[in-house]
Scaffold this active site. Structure first.
Site, PDB file in Angstrom:
ATOM      1  N   LYS A  60     -41.117  35.156  -0.197  1.00 43.07           N
ATOM      2  CA  LYS A  60     -41.906  35.871  -0.812  1.00 43.07           C
ATOM      3  C   LYS A  60     -43.165  35.510  -1.511  1.00 43.07           C
ATOM      4  CE  LYS A  60     -41.725  39.863   0.279  1.00 43.07           C
ATOM      5  NZ  LYS A  60     -42.162  40.659   1.604  1.00 43.07           N
ATOM      6  N   LEU A  73     -44.095  44.477   6.394  1.00 45.15           N
ATOM      7  CA  LEU A  73     -42.899  44.479   5.777  1.00 45.15           C
ATOM      8  C   LEU A  73     -41.878  43.726   6.909  1.00 45.15           C
ATOM      9  CD1 LEU A  73     -44.178  47.903   6.818  1.00 45.15           C
ATOM     10  CD2 LEU A  73     -42.952  48.354   4.482  1.00 45.15           C
ATOM     11  N   ALA A  74     -42.322  42.963   7.785  1.00 45.35           N
ATOM     12  CA  ALA A  74     -40.787  42.647   8.526  1.00 45.35           C
ATOM     13  C   ALA A  74     -40.312  41.138   7.958  1.00 45.35           C
ATOM     14  CB  ALA A  74     -41.227  42.179   9.945  1.00 45.35           C
ATOM     15  N   GLY A 109     -27.641  32.070  -9.409  1.00 45.68           N
ATOM     16  CA  GLY A 109     -28.758  31.810  -9.823  1.00 45.68           C
ATOM     17  C   GLY A 109     -29.261  33.253  -9.844  1.00 45.68           C
ATOM     18  N   TYR A 140     -34.730  34.024  -1.763  1.00 44.81           N
ATOM     19  CA  TYR A 140     -35.586  35.071  -1.247  1.00 44.81           C
ATOM     20  C   TYR A 140     -37.050  35.600  -1.321  1.00 44.81           C
ATOM     21  CZ  TYR A 140     -36.744  39.941  -1.073  1.00 44.81           C
ATOM     22  OH  TYR A 140     -37.636  40.890  -1.012  1.00 44.81           O
ATOM     23  N   THR A 152     -42.402  42.058  -3.479  1.00 47.45           N
ATOM     24  CA  THR A 152     -41.328  42.291  -4.055  1.00 47.45           C
ATOM     25  C   THR A 152     -41.722  41.964  -5.386  1.00 47.45           C
ATOM     26  OG1 THR A 152     -38.722  41.986  -4.506  1.00 47.45           O
ATOM     27  CG2 THR A 152     -40.258  40.193  -3.483  1.00 47.45           C
ATOM     28  N   ASP A 153     -41.319  42.711  -6.480  1.00 49.22           N
ATOM     29  CA  ASP A 153     -41.008  42.097  -8.064  1.00 49.22           C
ATOM     30  C   ASP A 153     -40.526  40.789  -8.265  1.00 49.22           C
ATOM     31  OD1 ASP A 153     -38.405  43.044  -7.411  1.00 49.22           O
ATOM     32  OD2 ASP A 153     -39.066  44.565  -8.991  1.00 49.22           O
ATOM     33  N   GLU A 154     -39.836  41.019  -6.390  1.00 53.49           N
ATOM     34  CA  GLU A 154     -39.061  39.106  -7.296  1.00 53.49           C
ATOM     35  C   GLU A 154     -39.605  37.815  -7.503  1.00 53.49           C
ATOM     36  OE1 GLU A 154     -35.022  39.166  -6.032  1.00 53.49           O
ATOM     37  OE2 GLU A 154     -34.787  41.259  -5.298  1.00 53.49           O
ATOM     38  N   THR A 186     -33.970  42.921  14.154  1.00 58.70           N
ATOM     39  CA  THR A 186     -32.545  41.623  13.766  1.00 58.70           C
ATOM     40  C   THR A 186     -30.822  42.429  13.225  1.00 58.70           C
ATOM     41  OG1 THR A 186     -33.062  41.961  11.335  1.00 58.70           O
ATOM     42  CG2 THR A 186     -34.503  40.272  12.605  1.00 58.70           C
ATOM     43  N   ILE A 234     -37.012  50.552   4.704  1.00 61.88           N
ATOM     44  CA  ILE A 234     -38.440  51.555   4.051  1.00 61.88           C
ATOM     45  C   ILE A 234     -39.415  50.874   5.148  1.00 61.88           C
ATOM     46  CG2 ILE A 234     -40.299  50.361   2.736  1.00 61.88           C
ATOM     47  CD1 ILE A 234     -38.424  48.050   1.353  1.00 61.88           C
TER      48      ILE A 234
HETATM   49  P1  NAD Z   1     -34.739  45.233   5.888  1.00 58.12           P
HETATM   50  O1  NAD Z   1     -34.184  44.079   5.767  1.00 58.12           O
HETATM   51  O2  NAD Z   1     -33.913  46.638   5.476  1.00 58.12           O
HETATM   52  O3  NAD Z   1     -35.806  45.281   7.269  1.00 58.12           O
HETATM   53  C1  NAD Z   1     -36.235  44.350   7.621  1.00 58.12           C
HETATM   54  C2  NAD Z   1     -37.107  44.355   8.718  1.00 58.12           C
HETATM   55  O4  NAD Z   1     -37.967  43.238   9.438  1.00 58.12           O
HETATM   56  C3  NAD Z   1     -35.749  44.488  10.098  1.00 58.12           C
HETATM   57  O5  NAD Z   1     -36.624  45.907  11.238  1.00 58.12           O
HETATM   58  C4  NAD Z   1     -36.236  43.363  10.558  1.00 58.12           C
HETATM   59  O6  NAD Z   1     -35.174  43.061  12.101  1.00 58.12           O
HETATM   60  C5  NAD Z   1     -37.080  42.785  10.810  1.00 58.12           C
HETATM   61  N1  NAD Z   1     -37.206  41.704  10.813  1.00 58.12           N
HETATM   62  C6  NAD Z   1     -37.017  40.610  10.308  1.00 58.12           C
HETATM   63  N2  NAD Z   1     -36.918  38.936  10.748  1.00 58.12           N
HETATM   64  C7  NAD Z   1     -38.261  39.859  11.800  1.00 58.12           C
HETATM   65  C8  NAD Z   1     -38.789  38.909  12.609  1.00 58.12           C
HETATM   66  N3  NAD Z   1     -38.702  37.284  12.149  1.00 58.12           N
HETATM   67  N4  NAD Z   1     -39.855  39.184  13.510  1.00 58.12           N
HETATM   68  C9  NAD Z   1     -40.026  40.242  12.948  1.00 58.12           C
HETATM   69  N5  NAD Z   1     -39.468  41.265  12.931  1.00 58.12           N
HETATM   70  C10 NAD Z   1     -38.192  40.620  11.983  1.00 58.12           C
HETATM   71  O7  NAD Z   1     -36.238  45.099   4.816  1.00 58.12           O
HETATM   72  P2  NAD Z   1     -37.000  46.503   3.576  1.00 58.12           P
HETATM   73  O8  NAD Z   1     -35.019  46.596   2.845  1.00 58.12           O
HETATM   74  O9  NAD Z   1     -36.457  47.387   4.532  1.00 58.12           O
HETATM   75  O10 NAD Z   1     -37.584  45.755   3.281  1.00 58.12           O
HETATM   76  C11 NAD Z   1     -39.392  45.609   4.025  1.00 58.12           C
HETATM   77  C12 NAD Z   1     -39.767  45.059   3.157  1.00 58.12           C
HETATM   78  O11 NAD Z   1     -40.515  45.515   1.529  1.00 58.12           O
HETATM   79  C13 NAD Z   1     -39.840  42.763   2.732  1.00 58.12           C
HETATM   80  O12 NAD Z   1     -41.315  42.725   3.174  1.00 58.12           O
HETATM   81  C14 NAD Z   1     -38.976  43.025   1.243  1.00 58.12           C
HETATM   82  O13 NAD Z   1     -39.467  41.821   0.901  1.00 58.12           O
HETATM   83  C15 NAD Z   1     -40.295  44.538   0.759  1.00 58.12           C
HETATM   84  N6  NAD Z   1     -39.516  44.541   0.099  1.00 58.12           N
HETATM   85  C16 NAD Z   1     -38.215  45.443   0.005  1.00 58.12           C
HETATM   86  C17 NAD Z   1     -37.757  46.340  -1.388  1.00 58.12           C
HETATM   87  C18 NAD Z   1     -36.076  47.031  -1.450  1.00 58.12           C
HETATM   88  O14 NAD Z   1     -35.384  47.374  -2.136  1.00 58.12           O
HETATM   89  N7  NAD Z   1     -35.544  46.969  -0.198  1.00 58.12           N
HETATM   90  C19 NAD Z   1     -38.195  46.024  -2.084  1.00 58.12           C
HETATM   91  C20 NAD Z   1     -39.597  46.085  -2.471  1.00 58.12           C
HETATM   92  C21 NAD Z   1     -40.437  45.001  -1.305  1.00 58.12           C
HETATM   93  O1  TDX Z   2     -21.922  43.936  -4.201  1.00 57.03           O
HETATM   94  C1  TDX Z   2     -22.175  43.366  -4.652  1.00 57.03           C
HETATM   95  N1  TDX Z   2     -22.831  43.585  -6.096  1.00 57.03           N
HETATM   96  C2  TDX Z   2     -24.024  43.616  -7.041  1.00 57.03           C
HETATM   97  O2  TDX Z   2     -23.411  43.005  -8.605  1.00 57.03           O
HETATM   98  C3  TDX Z   2     -24.116  43.134  -4.248  1.00 57.03           C
HETATM   99  C4  TDX Z   2     -24.803  43.231  -2.746  1.00 57.03           C
HETATM  100  C5  TDX Z   2     -25.485  43.471  -4.952  1.00 57.03           C
HETATM  101  N2  TDX Z   2     -25.084  43.253  -6.904  1.00 57.03           N
HETATM  102  C6  TDX Z   2     -26.052  43.233  -7.113  1.00 57.03           C
HETATM  103  C7  TDX Z   2     -26.703  42.184  -7.741  1.00 57.03           C
HETATM  104  C8  TDX Z   2     -28.399  42.839  -8.218  1.00 57.03           C
HETATM  105  O3  TDX Z   2     -28.118  42.739  -9.819  1.00 57.03           O
HETATM  106  O4  TDX Z   2     -26.611  44.214  -7.689  1.00 57.03           O
HETATM  107  C9  TDX Z   2     -27.888  44.411  -7.645  1.00 57.03           C
HETATM  108  C10 TDX Z   2     -29.254  45.003  -6.126  1.00 57.03           C
HETATM  109  O5  TDX Z   2     -28.093  44.005  -5.591  1.00 57.03           O
HETATM  110  P1  TDX Z   2     -29.167  44.616  -4.052  1.00 57.03           P
HETATM  111  O6  TDX Z   2     -29.294  45.605  -3.616  1.00 57.03           O
HETATM  112  O7  TDX Z   2     -28.450  42.738  -3.451  1.00 57.03           O
HETATM  113  O8  TDX Z   2     -31.132  44.136  -4.614  1.00 57.03           O
HETATM  114  P2  TDX Z   2     -31.267  42.693  -5.471  1.00 57.03           P
HETATM  115  O9  TDX Z   2     -31.109  40.964  -5.066  1.00 57.03           O
HETATM  116  O10 TDX Z   2     -31.551  43.491  -6.540  1.00 57.03           O
HETATM  117  O11 TDX Z   2     -32.512  42.590  -4.098  1.00 57.03           O
HETATM  118  C11 TDX Z   2     -33.249  44.132  -3.734  1.00 57.03           C
HETATM  119  O12 TDX Z   2     -34.567  44.471  -4.598  1.00 57.03           O
HETATM  120  C12 TDX Z   2     -35.611  44.269  -3.957  1.00 57.03           C
HETATM  121  C13 TDX Z   2     -33.830  43.890  -2.047  1.00 57.03           C
HETATM  122  O13 TDX Z   2     -32.539  43.590  -1.242  1.00 57.03           O
HETATM  123  C14 TDX Z   2     -35.425  42.950  -2.154  1.00 57.03           C
HETATM  124  O14 TDX Z   2     -35.228  42.782  -0.918  1.00 57.03           O
HETATM  125  C15 TDX Z   2     -35.896  43.548  -2.692  1.00 57.03           C
HETATM  126  O15 TDX Z   2     -37.287  42.777  -2.598  1.00 57.03           O
END
Ligand code: NAD
Ligand code: TDX
Length: 349
Positions: free
Chosen positions: A160, A83-84, A289, A156, A131-133, A38, A14
């Site tokens: 958050k 966001l990190a 869980g 996780y 996150t919504d989680e 990372t 993101i």
């Molecule tokens: P991502 O895992 O793709 O990216 C995380 C980034 O943070 C990476 O570039 C990593 O190198 C950096 N990072 C991790 N640990 C670090 C540290 N100790 N110091 C500095 N940098 C560090 O994550 P994402 O999916 O892009 O999510 C970004 C943010 O949005 C997160 O805070 C996540 O909780 C939130 N979020 C994600 C989703 C989703 O669906 N992916 C949804 C809602 C909220």
């Molecule tokens: O191999 C898989 N099989 C499967 O059934 C994986 C990786 C996931 N799943 C399921 C678990 C979840 O119900 O699919 C759904 C989506 O899984 P993820 O892609 O791991 O996302 P989720 O656990 O919902 O969390 C994501 O959304 C909220 C992001 O990873 C979080 O960073 C964000 O906050």
């Protein structure tokens, strides 16, 4: 005051879209991307902003307090978009402490660095992307509102939730100007293929099994990543200090339906006979869980700040599949080495 924005996690999924949007739309702002790179951080995601005058990259870990302090000084940081994070639920189950370190301690380190650097807290904003989680699981219907009580269920989401609480505590205790947004599941280009959608695309491409946890009945609300980045832009500029905004796509899908849809799209794009990829679907042991359902009510953001998701899911998912199919080098590079070790350990292959 000229804006100098520290965006953390800008090399991730993101964050890279947020960095690209801010660098392109706000040439007068200084954009500093702080990321420790990372496994989830990849500078390949930022090729189009590399070398731009208003863009800077700093490889610093959130746990490095001195490094954080130095960056605030070097760029005279005026605002933060944080966001990190460690972001993958399955990894948090096997290594919760890594999530406490980055998501909780890292966020507090960043809050402290901002509080020290900003002598006057007025005129500065600390925006936390969450996150919504944190709201837990909607087992009995309804939607998450900004007023829904926190009830995190995984390591996780607990990390958050904790970081959200610290951000609010810094607003309440020290008067820091803060804003938090809680978004639903994102999908789109640059997402690391440990997450459901890119994992399935990659596995179909490689004719590997598609691991569906439990019965595949769990529901997630999916939003295209560029729509999330656009919401962050709107909230950063127009959001009210001290407020929380929920971001979501009004787009709920059962996991099994998403996986089936991806199989159909991939069969069409790869020229396979219909039903070929669906044979790869394998029901595996459920996630410990496992939250049953997430669904966001994004009404506050829509009514108060005028944001709306721009892309229909059917269009977004086609764009996403096309991106992964045409970015084979990216996919290969991120799925080698560490990823392969994680994959083998987690899925037992
Ligand atoms: P991502 O895992 O793709 O990216 C995380 C980034 O943070 C990476 O570039 C990593 O190198 C950096 N990072 C991790 N640990 C670090 C540290 N100790 N110091 C500095 N940098 C560090 O994550 P994402 O999916 O892009 O999510 C970004 C943010 O949005 C997160 O805070 C996540 O909780 C939130 N979020 C994600 C989703 C989703 O669906 N992916 C949804 C809602 C909220
Ligand atoms: O191999 C898989 N099989 C499967 O059934 C994986 C990786 C996931 N799943 C399921 C678990 C979840 O119900 O699919 C759904 C989506 O899984 P993820 O892609 O791991 O996302 P989720 O656990 O919902 O969390 C994501 O959304 C909220 C992001 O990873 C979080 O960073 C964000 O906050």
């Amino acid at each position: 005051m000229q804006k100098s924005i520290l965006i953390t996690g800008g090399a991730g999924f993101i964050g890279s879209h947020v960095v690209k949007l801010f660098v392109a739309n706000y040439p007068d702002y200084t954009i500093v991307n702080l990321d420790s790179l990372t496994y989830a951080g990849n500078l390949e995601n930022l090729k189009e902003v590399e070398g731009k005058e208003n863009y800077h990259f700093e490889k610093i870990d959130l746990l490095d307090e001195k490094g954080l302090e130095a960056v605030f000084g070097k760029y005279q940081i005026t605002d933060v978009i944080h966001l990190a994070a460690e972001s993958h639920v399955d990894r948090s189950i096997s290594d919760p402490l890594a999530f406490v370190k980055t998501n909780v301690i890292g966020t507090v380190n960043l809050l402290n660095a901002a509080k020290t650097a900003w002598k006057e807290l007025d005129g500065h904003l600390f925006y936390h992307v969450s996150t919504d989680e944190v709201y837990g699981s909607l087992d009995d219907g309804g939607f998450f509102l900004e007023t829904t009580a926190y009830d995190p269920q995984s390591p996780y989401s607990a990390s958050k939730a904790s970081s959200d609480h610290f951000v609010r505590a810094y607003a309440n205790t020290y008067g820091m100007k803060t804003v938090i947004s809680n978004c639903s599941n994102n999908y789109g280009p640059n997402q690391f293929p440990e997450k459901l959608i890119p994992l399935c695309i990659n596995n179909i491409k490689n004719q590997k099994s598609l691991p569906v946890y439990g019965k595949g009945e769990n529901v997630r609300d999916w939003l295209y990543v560029e729509d999330h980045a656009a919401a962050i832009d709107v909230i950063f500029h127009q959001g009210k200090s001290g407020e929380t905004y929920n971001i979501g796509g009004w787009n709920e899908w059962k996991n099994i339906d998403i996986v089936t849809l991806l199989c159909e799209i991939m069969d069409r794009k790869l020229g396979n006979e219909k039903g070929t990829s669906a044979q790869l679907i394998t029901f595996v042991k459920d996630r410990a869980g496992h939250d049953l359902r997430y669904a966001i009510d994004a009404g506050k953001l829509e009514k108060e700040l005028g944001w709306k998701p721009s892309l229909q899911f059917e269009e977004g998912i086609e764009k996403t599949v096309d991106w992964y199919l045409s970015n084979e080098v990216w996919l290969k590079s991120v799925t080698s080495g560490d990823y392969q070790n994680y994959y083998d350990k987690h899925y037992g292959e």
